[in-house]
Design an enzyme around this catalytic site. Structure first.
Site, PDB file in Angstrom:
ATOM      1  N   SER A  67       0.835  -1.208   0.000  1.00  0.00           N
ATOM      2  CA  SER A  67       0.000   0.000   0.000  1.00  0.00           C
ATOM      3  C   SER A  67       0.865   1.252   0.000  1.00  0.00           C
ATOM      4  CB  SER A  67      -0.887   0.052   1.249  1.00  0.00           C
ATOM      5  OG  SER A  67      -1.744  -1.050   1.281  1.00  0.00           O
TER       6      SER A  67
ATOM      7  N   HIS B 229      -4.396  -2.127  -4.834  1.00  0.00           N
ATOM      8  CA  HIS B 229      -3.325  -3.090  -5.124  1.00  0.00           C
ATOM      9  C   HIS B 229      -3.493  -3.537  -6.582  1.00  0.00           C
ATOM     10  CE1 HIS B 229      -2.334  -4.312  -0.773  1.00  0.00           C
ATOM     11  NE2 HIS B 229      -3.183  -3.318  -0.704  1.00  0.00           N
TER      12      HIS B 229
ATOM     13  N   ARG C 284       0.322  -8.433  -3.581  1.00  0.00           N
ATOM     14  CA  ARG C 284       0.605  -9.600  -2.756  1.00  0.00           C
ATOM     15  C   ARG C 284      -0.717 -10.238  -2.354  1.00  0.00           C
ATOM     16  NH1 ARG C 284       3.103  -5.804   1.062  1.00  0.00           N
ATOM     17  NH2 ARG C 284       4.918  -7.127   1.265  1.00  0.00           N
ATOM     18  N   THR C 285      -0.646 -11.508  -2.025  1.00  0.00           N
ATOM     19  CA  THR C 285      -1.802 -12.165  -1.408  1.00  0.00           C
ATOM     20  C   THR C 285      -1.618 -12.033   0.093  1.00  0.00           C
ATOM     21  OG1 THR C 285      -2.022 -13.729  -3.234  1.00  0.00           O
ATOM     22  CG2 THR C 285      -3.035 -14.352  -1.145  1.00  0.00           C
ATOM     23  N   HIS C 286      -2.615 -11.492   0.756  1.00  0.00           N
ATOM     24  CA  HIS C 286      -2.544 -11.338   2.210  1.00  0.00           C
ATOM     25  C   HIS C 286      -3.067 -12.598   2.905  1.00  0.00           C
ATOM     26  CE1 HIS C 286      -2.212  -7.080   1.062  1.00  0.00           C
ATOM     27  NE2 HIS C 286      -1.574  -6.930   2.214  1.00  0.00           N
TER      28      HIS C 286
ATOM     29  N   GLU D 147      -6.025  -3.249  14.646  1.00  0.00           N
ATOM     30  CA  GLU D 147      -5.911  -3.614  16.056  1.00  0.00           C
ATOM     31  C   GLU D 147      -6.871  -2.773  16.904  1.00  0.00           C
ATOM     32  OE1 GLU D 147      -3.241  -2.592  14.137  1.00  0.00           O
ATOM     33  OE2 GLU D 147      -2.934  -4.696  13.618  1.00  0.00           O
TER      34      GLU D 147
ATOM     35  N   SER E 111       1.242  -7.961   6.712  1.00  0.00           N
ATOM     36  CA  SER E 111       2.001  -8.647   5.650  1.00  0.00           C
ATOM     37  C   SER E 111       3.451  -8.813   6.074  1.00  0.00           C
ATOM     38  CB  SER E 111       1.922  -7.833   4.349  1.00  0.00           C
ATOM     39  OG  SER E 111       2.625  -6.615   4.488  1.00  0.00           O
TER      40      SER E 111
ATOM     41  N   ASN F 223      -0.719   5.523   8.765  1.00  0.00           N
ATOM     42  CA  ASN F 223      -1.607   5.983   9.842  1.00  0.00           C
ATOM     43  C   ASN F 223      -0.953   5.698  11.179  1.00  0.00           C
ATOM     44  OD1 ASN F 223      -2.562   3.076   8.801  1.00  0.00           O
ATOM     45  ND2 ASN F 223      -2.863   3.159  11.016  1.00  0.00           N
TER      46      ASN F 223
END
Ligand code: 8IG
Length: 269
Positions: free
Chosen positions: A36, A68, A89-91, A190, A209, A232
């Site tokens: 990102s 993405h 990417r695959t998360h 989180e 990731s 952020n």
């Protein structure tokens, strides 16, 4: 053959063979995963000689996240190196399994890459890191409760994030800070309590990731370089709630600076 019986390393060799066939390039030197906020960086690294849809290679899936891109590029640097750019990417949170998460890394290794550059967008725990600040990854906390390695595969992760490559990055920009990256599974951000927990166990950056990919890259014998874009402040550190729009915005604003930084670092690897 089903996923269980299929050899993930054979699948990566198949993908690398398809890549070589589609591009006519037998071997690449450095691989780059753009997370990102890092999407524009490829433009400055060199001349893109080939662009292909990742989904045309064995084992790759279409990306799930807005912002993405599922494009793989082969770039020729001014120094004559071949850079393989994995645009998406695959998360882990996509639920396609850890093998899928690290398939791009293993394909890059099978394609000859000896260096793996991992970038991401993440939350920052240090208030001094305004959104848009790039931070070198010095180490990680893998909080996913899983590993890309299977069976009795014991791999040393001391100096996983190459101090040699971090030193090169700081030659390019001496103001770069370093931090420990904690990979959570996501896809939720989180809670403030989890961010306080992450801080107490030594995290400076929180994301979804990189750690699993770094482990797979080291297992494949690659030298790893990681850099995060703090898009952020992590939850509870920031007075405002997190939003994916904010993440995209911070990435766009920081784009030109971090693209130039990454291109200069990759140029020196
Ligand atoms: I961009 O604050 C981005 N990705 N886990 N936490 C986690 N992942 C992220 C965050 C964040 N920001």
């Amino acid at each position: 053959m089903n996923e269980i019986n299929e050899d993930p390393f054979q699948l990566a060799r198949d993908a690398a063979a398809a890549l070589a066939e589609q591009t006519g390039i037998e071997s690449h030197d450095t691989a780059l995963v753009l997370g990102s906020g890092w999407g524009e960086a490829a433009e400055l690294i060199g001349e893109t000689t080939h662009t292909l849809d990742a989904a045309t290679l064995p084992g790759f899936h279409s990306p799930a996240v807005v912002g993405h891109t599922g494009t793989i590029r082969s770039i020729l640097t001014p120094a004559g190196k071949r850079v393989l750019v994995l645009g998406a990417r695959t998360h882990y949170y996509e639920g396609k399994g850890v093998r899928t998460v690290v398939h791009g890394v293993r394909t890059a290794a099978a394609a000859g890459c000896t260096t793996m550059v991992l970038t991401n967008g993440c939350g920052g725990l240090n208030e001094a890191w305004a959104p848009g600040t790039p931070v070198l990854i010095s180490d990680h906390l893998n909080l996913t409760a899983t590993s890309p390695l299977e069976g009795a595969t014991f791999v040393d992760l001391t100096d996983l994030y190459s101090s040699r490559l971090r030193a090169i990055a700081r030659e390019v920009d001496p103001s770069l800070d370093e931090g420990v990256y904690a990979q959570f599974t996501g896809p939720h951000y989180e809670t403030p309590a989890e961010v306080r927990y992450a801080r107490r166990i030594g995290a400076d950056l929180v994301g979804m990731s990189t750690a699993l990919e770094a482990i797979a890259a080291r297992h494949a014998g690659m030298e790893v370089f990681g850099v995060s874009l703090v898009t952020n402040l992590a939850a509870g550190i920031s007075p405002v709630p997190l939003s994916h729009a904010e993440v995209i915005e911070a990435g766009q604003a920081a784009g030109p600076r971090i693209s130039k930084l990454l291109a200069e670092i990759v140029g020196r690897i």
